[in-house]
Design an enzyme around this catalytic site. Structure first.
Site, short mmCIF file in Angstrom:
data_model
loop_
_atom_site.label_atom_id
_atom_site.label_comp_id
_atom_site.label_asym_id
_atom_site.label_seq_id
_atom_site.Cartn_x
_atom_site.Cartn_y
_atom_site.Cartn_z
N TYR A 252 0.91 -1.15 -0.02
CA TYR A 252 0.06 0.03 -0.07
C TYR A 252 0.94 1.28 0.02
CZ TYR A 252 -3.50 3.53 1.33
OH TYR A 252 -4.42 4.44 1.30
N HIS B 5 -7.76 10.86 -5.92
CA HIS B 5 -8.92 11.37 -5.13
C HIS B 5 -8.28 11.50 -3.83
CE1 HIS B 5 -9.74 7.03 -4.68
NE2 HIS B 5 -10.25 7.42 -3.51
N THR C 182 -10.62 11.03 -0.21
CA THR C 182 -11.93 10.75 0.40
C THR C 182 -12.22 11.73 1.36
OG1 THR C 182 -11.80 8.37 0.02
CG2 THR C 182 -13.23 8.76 1.24
N THR D 226 -4.57 7.34 -2.01
CA THR D 226 -3.97 6.19 -2.30
C THR D 226 -3.39 6.14 -3.82
OG1 THR D 226 -5.62 4.80 -1.06
CG2 THR D 226 -4.34 3.77 -2.81
N HIS E 259 -5.86 11.39 2.89
CA HIS E 259 -4.71 10.94 2.06
C HIS E 259 -5.13 10.55 0.63
CE1 HIS E 259 -6.79 7.29 2.92
NE2 HIS E 259 -6.19 6.82 1.88
N GLU F 153 3.58 0.65 3.10
CA GLU F 153 3.49 -0.25 4.04
C GLU F 153 2.75 -1.48 3.57
OE1 GLU F 153 0.95 2.02 6.74
OE2 GLU F 153 -0.99 1.29 5.89
N TRP G 105 -8.58 -2.86 6.00
CA TRP G 105 -8.51 -1.61 6.16
C TRP G 105 -9.77 -0.89 6.56
CZ3 TRP G 105 -11.42 2.10 3.38
CH2 TRP G 105 -11.63 1.68 2.31
#
Length: 153
Positions: A12, A113, A115, A46, A44, A142, A148
């Site tokens: 990730y 994007h 969230t 991704t 954040h 990580e 998650w």
């Protein structure tokens, strides 16, 4: 060289943003009266959600990665998400880099994007463009956590 167990655990990678960007995101969440807003420390983007580990090198440096975004509501399981879709060549490039070195991706396309809420209920938002200066603070990586979503409860 990665061992079989390391490769099997997945990777990730995400982008974290500057304090000024986080201030702007929080202000947007308040102005829009977003229910269940993502807390500041969890905001954040991704970059990579890979089911195999790859030797990804995180980027360093702080610079602008987008100047605006538009809102979309995405259906994800039982809760509709509110996201700020970013027009970010940087985030797309970093995702493509991860794919080029062997990362997997569960979706047809990658959409940069942030969230804003993991559950906006039945609310709808206009798809207008919002000017917002999105400045990278750092990337981090990580081992992939398939569970998650449990961290959101």
């Amino acid at each position: 060289m990665l061992t079989f167990d390391e490769a099997a655990e997945g990777l990730y990678v995400a982008a974290k943003y500057s304090e000024l960007t986080l201030d702007a995101i929080e202000m947007l969440q308040r102005e829009l009266k977003v229910p269940n807003p993502v807390p500041r420390e969890k905001i954040h983007s991704t970059i990579c959600y890979s089911r195999v580990m790859v030797p990804y090198s995180v980027a360093s440096g702080s610079f602008e990665v987008a100047t605006s975004g538009h809102l979309e509501v995405w259906n994800h399981g039982s809760s509709p998400l509110l996201v700020l879709v970013l027009d970010s060549d940087y985030l797309r490039c970093r995702h493509q880099y991860a794919r080029a070195i062997g990362a997997t991706h569960d979706f047809q396309d990658y959409t940069p994007h942030i969230t804003l809420s993991y559950n906006v209920g039945v609310l709808k938002y206009p798809k207008e463009k919002y000017p917002i200066r999105v400045v990278l603070d750092r990337e981090y990586k990580e081992p992939l956590k398939l569970d998650w979503a449990d961290d959101l409860k």
